[in-house]
Design a protein around this motif. Structure first.
Motif, PDB file in Angstrom:
ATOM      1  N   TYR A  33     -14.697  10.372  27.821  1.00  0.00           N
ATOM      2  CA  TYR A  33     -15.157  11.127  26.654  1.00  0.00           C
ATOM      3  C   TYR A  33     -15.668  10.128  25.633  1.00  0.00           C
ATOM      4  CZ  TYR A  33     -10.864   9.608  24.354  1.00  0.00           C
ATOM      5  OH  TYR A  33      -9.858   8.839  23.806  1.00  0.00           O
ATOM      6  N   ARG A  34     -16.506  10.581  24.736  1.00  0.00           N
ATOM      7  CA  ARG A  34     -17.051   9.714  23.697  1.00  0.00           C
ATOM      8  C   ARG A  34     -16.625  10.247  22.329  1.00  0.00           C
ATOM      9  NH1 ARG A  34     -20.005   5.808  25.431  1.00  0.00           N
ATOM     10  NH2 ARG A  34     -21.011   5.885  27.485  1.00  0.00           N
ATOM     11  N   PRO A  35     -15.766   9.510  21.627  1.00  0.00           N
ATOM     12  CA  PRO A  35     -15.339   9.970  20.303  1.00  0.00           C
ATOM     13  C   PRO A  35     -16.488   9.946  19.319  1.00  0.00           C
ATOM     14  CG  PRO A  35     -14.527   7.753  20.729  1.00  0.00           C
ATOM     15  CD  PRO A  35     -15.150   8.233  22.012  1.00  0.00           C
ATOM     16  N   ASP A  36     -16.442  10.873  18.369  1.00  0.00           N
ATOM     17  CA  ASP A  36     -17.425  10.875  17.287  1.00  0.00           C
ATOM     18  C   ASP A  36     -17.118   9.789  16.265  1.00  0.00           C
ATOM     19  OD1 ASP A  36     -18.992  13.274  18.079  1.00  0.00           O
ATOM     20  OD2 ASP A  36     -17.069  14.278  17.769  1.00  0.00           O
ATOM     21  N   VAL A  37     -15.826   9.540  16.049  1.00  0.00           N
ATOM     22  CA  VAL A  37     -15.399   8.548  15.061  1.00  0.00           C
ATOM     23  C   VAL A  37     -14.216   7.773  15.635  1.00  0.00           C
ATOM     24  CG1 VAL A  37     -14.549   8.140  12.717  1.00  0.00           C
ATOM     25  CG2 VAL A  37     -16.093  10.055  13.160  1.00  0.00           C
ATOM     26  N   VAL A  38     -14.231   6.461  15.484  1.00  0.00           N
ATOM     27  CA  VAL A  38     -13.088   5.614  15.810  1.00  0.00           C
ATOM     28  C   VAL A  38     -12.635   4.948  14.521  1.00  0.00           C
ATOM     29  CG1 VAL A  38     -12.256   3.603  17.079  1.00  0.00           C
ATOM     30  CG2 VAL A  38     -13.840   5.213  18.176  1.00  0.00           C
ATOM     31  N   ALA A  39     -11.375   5.134  14.157  1.00  0.00           N
ATOM     32  CA  ALA A  39     -10.873   4.593  12.889  1.00  0.00           C
ATOM     33  C   ALA A  39      -9.353   4.504  12.958  1.00  0.00           C
ATOM     34  CB  ALA A  39     -11.296   5.483  11.719  1.00  0.00           C
ATOM     35  N   ASP A  40      -8.780   3.829  11.973  1.00  0.00           N
ATOM     36  CA  ASP A  40      -7.323   3.781  11.842  1.00  0.00           C
ATOM     37  C   ASP A  40      -6.856   5.090  11.225  1.00  0.00           C
ATOM     38  OD1 ASP A  40      -4.651   3.226  11.365  1.00  0.00           O
ATOM     39  OD2 ASP A  40      -5.057   2.007   9.593  1.00  0.00           O
ATOM     40  N   ILE A  41      -6.249   5.957  12.028  1.00  0.00           N
ATOM     41  CA  ILE A  41      -5.731   7.228  11.516  1.00  0.00           C
ATOM     42  C   ILE A  41      -4.241   7.375  11.807  1.00  0.00           C
ATOM     43  CG2 ILE A  41      -7.949   8.422  11.630  1.00  0.00           C
ATOM     44  CD1 ILE A  41      -6.906   9.773  14.221  1.00  0.00           C
ATOM     45  N   ALA A  42      -3.593   6.285  12.230  1.00  0.00           N
ATOM     46  CA  ALA A  42      -2.173   6.351  12.568  1.00  0.00           C
ATOM     47  C   ALA A  42      -1.325   6.061  11.338  1.00  0.00           C
ATOM     48  CB  ALA A  42      -1.851   5.357  13.676  1.00  0.00           C
ATOM     49  N   ALA A  43      -0.173   6.708  11.274  1.00  0.00           N
ATOM     50  CA  ALA A  43       0.725   6.565  10.127  1.00  0.00           C
ATOM     51  C   ALA A  43       1.581   5.314  10.269  1.00  0.00           C
ATOM     52  CB  ALA A  43       1.616   7.798  10.005  1.00  0.00           C
ATOM     53  N   ALA A  44       1.629   4.514   9.204  1.00  0.00           N
ATOM     54  CA  ALA A  44       2.519   3.359   9.150  1.00  0.00           C
ATOM     55  C   ALA A  44       3.902   3.823   8.707  1.00  0.00           C
ATOM     56  CB  ALA A  44       1.977   2.307   8.185  1.00  0.00           C
ATOM     57  N   ALA A  45       4.904   3.004   8.975  1.00  0.00           N
ATOM     58  CA  ALA A  45       6.274   3.337   8.603  1.00  0.00           C
ATOM     59  C   ALA A  45       7.023   2.050   8.321  1.00  0.00           C
ATOM     60  CB  ALA A  45       6.967   4.129   9.715  1.00  0.00           C
ATOM     61  N   ALA A  46       8.183   2.171   7.678  1.00  0.00           N
ATOM     62  CA  ALA A  46       9.031   1.008   7.461  1.00  0.00           C
ATOM     63  C   ALA A  46       9.354   0.382   8.806  1.00  0.00           C
ATOM     64  CB  ALA A  46      10.307   1.416   6.734  1.00  0.00           C
ATOM     65  N   ALA A  70       0.854  -1.190   0.000  1.00  0.00           N
ATOM     66  CA  ALA A  70       0.000   0.000   0.000  1.00  0.00           C
ATOM     67  C   ALA A  70       0.883   1.230   0.000  1.00  0.00           C
ATOM     68  CB  ALA A  70      -0.921   0.018   1.219  1.00  0.00           C
ATOM     69  N   MET A  71       0.339   2.318  -0.532  1.00  0.00           N
ATOM     70  CA  MET A  71       1.037   3.589  -0.372  1.00  0.00           C
ATOM     71  C   MET A  71       1.175   3.870   1.120  1.00  0.00           C
ATOM     72  SD  MET A  71       1.656   4.374  -3.470  1.00  0.00           S
ATOM     73  CE  MET A  71       2.361   6.026  -3.282  1.00  0.00           C
ATOM     74  N   ARG A  72       2.273   4.496   1.498  1.00  0.00           N
ATOM     75  CA  ARG A  72       2.537   4.705   2.922  1.00  0.00           C
ATOM     76  C   ARG A  72       1.378   5.412   3.605  1.00  0.00           C
ATOM     77  NH1 ARG A  72       3.443   8.232   6.324  1.00  0.00           N
ATOM     78  NH2 ARG A  72       3.362   9.873   4.765  1.00  0.00           N
ATOM     79  N   TYR A  73       0.788   6.405   2.912  1.00  0.00           N
ATOM     80  CA  TYR A  73      -0.270   7.187   3.541  1.00  0.00           C
ATOM     81  C   TYR A  73      -1.570   6.401   3.705  1.00  0.00           C
ATOM     82  CZ  TYR A  73      -1.623   7.822  -1.380  1.00  0.00           C
ATOM     83  OH  TYR A  73      -1.963   7.608  -2.694  1.00  0.00           O
ATOM     84  N   ALA A  74      -1.677   5.226   3.056  1.00  0.00           N
ATOM     85  CA  ALA A  74      -2.900   4.430   3.162  1.00  0.00           C
ATOM     86  C   ALA A  74      -2.668   3.085   3.829  1.00  0.00           C
ATOM     87  CB  ALA A  74      -3.491   4.196   1.774  1.00  0.00           C
TER      88      ALA A  74
END
Length: 542
Positions: A343-356, A194-198
């Motif tokens: 607290y209650r998040p509005d959205v829970v998702a994978d938003i962390a950056a992957a790296a080598a 995958a592209m790094r950003y995805a």
């Protein structure tokens, strides 16, 4: 093309600011020249190669039953939730056409494409598929990807299929090139790429522990995660990192939306993932005033107590109890903050950056960096383009349904550049025959000294015969350069075959033939050379 009349010249030195070897050779060989502040101009040799690539691409579309169209140059209307990339623009225009031209499932599937030069995006083949359902869309998307991959292989390259969105509905074909502009992550064990950003990656499962009460603690001069972790004596993985962004509204009358993004302290927010999650075309960093307006404090931000913002929490943070978070008060943090309780998040998702080095999300092995050039893109759009514009059809049961669409782009200019990066040596370019700007580099060494035919007369006749046989020939008929300069230019330009006509070769019975990249030279009778070369060309498909 006679070099004495050609609209290009070779350079001994590379212009400043050109970094990669392939690009340097393209500039030095006279393929590219700068005419303004944007993209370079493609001079005759580059245009020839682009035409060869275009022909391969058109053949690939024809094999799929694709139909070429010509679209107007104006920008289409805004497409809800779509990128401003040319592929989506073409899809929006085609959706408008399909609304009028498609009425029945019997007219499906369809594949339409256009070949154009889009401002700021280079030379593109943009294709759009129209289908009755997601199954048909997936089949056409696979067929187009395979056609693109075939064009890339015909151009002498190998491409890697990489995901471009976390949910897998968009992807790229990336040609691996050391130091290339595109950065992907790849698992050598299971093949995930995958592209790094995805890229998704394996995240550790937090240790189950008893929830502890929130504790407000003084943390003077601790605005960074590193400073905070050192001061409290905890690992950065036990902290929560707050990052604030703003989504600008599409309508001038609307207000900007503040995004509060939260990852674990040992990770970074990946803006591309976050933008996809919140449906934004672009994010910008929030100002301190915007952060404070939501009840947060820059450097000490916490999801506890904020308002008028969208709180998006990384899925690992949502599973991690008792983290250290800001207190929305300068000089203070909160211990033991837990998502869902405090607290209650509005959205829970994978938003962390992957790296080598990050573990592969499929098999757990370390991901490796793969640099390269993105030469093609594919996206399954579903009905999100067709539905807003009313592009519908009647199915077999007579029900009115929205078209399922796909958008695909093949970047011909990026493909040309990738060929130059992969196919060169220390002397210059080494073009694969299928995309070379010519088949033969004919070199005349006009100095007299033979009792036989004059070299110029033989070379002129050979040039005419090759052209009559349908060969693209670059004829170095210049009188001034020395043989060494001519041979260096031939190596720099890099056509597959160099043919030299000189008094010496004629005395030996013909012309000197040398293939690019090989040291061997052979003197061949003119008639035998023509018969062999034109005979092979006649047996090949263009």
């Amino acid at each position: 093309m006679r070099m004495s009349r050609a609209f290009f010249s070779t350079l001994r030195e590379t212009p400043g600011g050109v970094e990669t070897a392939g690009q340097q050779f393209l500039w030095r060989a006279g393929f590219l020249r700068q005419v303004g502040a944007s993209a370079p101009a493609y001079l005759p040799l580059a245009h020839r190669s682009l035409q060869r690539i275009e022909a391969l691409a058109r053949d690939g579309m024809a094999d799929l039953g694709g139909q070429e169209i010509r679209l107007p140059g104006q920008e289409p209307a805004q497409v809800p939730g779509a990128s401003v990339a040319r592929g989506y623009e073409v899809a929006a225009l085609v959706a408008g056409l399909a609304r009028r031209e498609i009425s029945s499932y019997r007219q499906l599937p369809q594949l339409l494409y256009t070949m154009d030069a889009a401002a700021g995006l280079g030379v593109l083949l943009s294709a759009v598929s129209l289908d009755a359902d997601e199954e048909g869309l997936a089949q056409q998307a696979t067929a187009v990807r395979m056609a693109f991959d075939r064009v890339i292989r015909q151009s002498g390259l190998q491409a890697l299929a990489v995901a471009a969105e976390a949910e897998g509905t968009a992807g790229h074909l990336l040609v691996p090139i050391p130091g290339g502009p595109g950065e992907a992550l790849r698992c050598a064990a299971c093949g995930y790429a995958a592209m790094r950003y995805a890229a998704s990656f394996g995240k550790p499962e937090p240790v189950a522990e008893e929830l502890r009460p929130v504790e407000r603690v003084a943390t003077p001069h601790c605005k960074t995660i590193a400073e905070l972790a050192t001061f409290l004596g905890v690992p950065t993985s036990r902290t929560a990192k707050a990052v604030f962004f703003v989504v600008e509204p599409l309508e001038p009358s609307s207000s900007p939306q503040l995004i509060f993004a939260l990852t674990r302290g040992d990770m970074e927010v990946e803006e591309a993932k976050l933008a996809q999650v919140v449906g934004a075309r672009q994010l910008r960093p929030a100002t301190e005033e915007e952060i404070r307006a939501a009840g947060a404090e820059p450097g000490y931000g916490s999801p506890v107590g904020v308002h008028d913002c969208l709180v998006v929490v990384d899925d690992l943070v949502a599973r991690s109890p008792n983290l250290v978070s800001g207190a929305n008060e300068e000089g203070y943090h909160l211990r033991n903050v837990t998502s869902g309780r405090d607290y209650r998040p509005d959205v829970v998702a994978d938003i962390a950056a992957a790296a080598a080095g990050s573990p592969c999300g499929r098999c757990g092995m370390p991901l490796r960096e793969e640099k390269g050039s993105v030469v093609a893109s594919m996206a399954r759009l579903g009905t999100r383009i067709a539905k807003p514009v009313g592009a519908t059809f009647h199915d077999a049961g007579g029900q009115l349904r929205s078209l399922a669409m796909g958008a695909y782009q093949l970047r011909l200019d990026a493909l040309l550049a990738a060929v130059a990066e992969v196919h060169h040596d220390a002397a210059g370019l080494t073009w694969p025959a299928a995309v070379a700007p010519g088949a033969v580099h004919l070199v005349l060494l006009p100095r007299p000294g033979s009792s036989g035919p004059l070299p110029a007369a033989v070379a002129d006749a050979l040039y005419a015969d090759l052209q009559d046989g349908g060969m693209e020939v670059l004829y170095d008929d210049r009188l001034d350069p020395s043989p060494g300069v001519k041979f260096n230019d031939a190596d720099l330009i890099g056509l597959p075959v160099r043919v030299t006509v000189s008094a010496r070769s004629l005395d030996q019975g013909g012309v000197e033939v040398k293939r690019r990249g090989e040291e061997a030279r052979e003197v061949v009778a003119v008639e035998a050379f023509l018969a062999g070369l034109l005979g092979r060309a006649g047996g090949e498909t263009a």
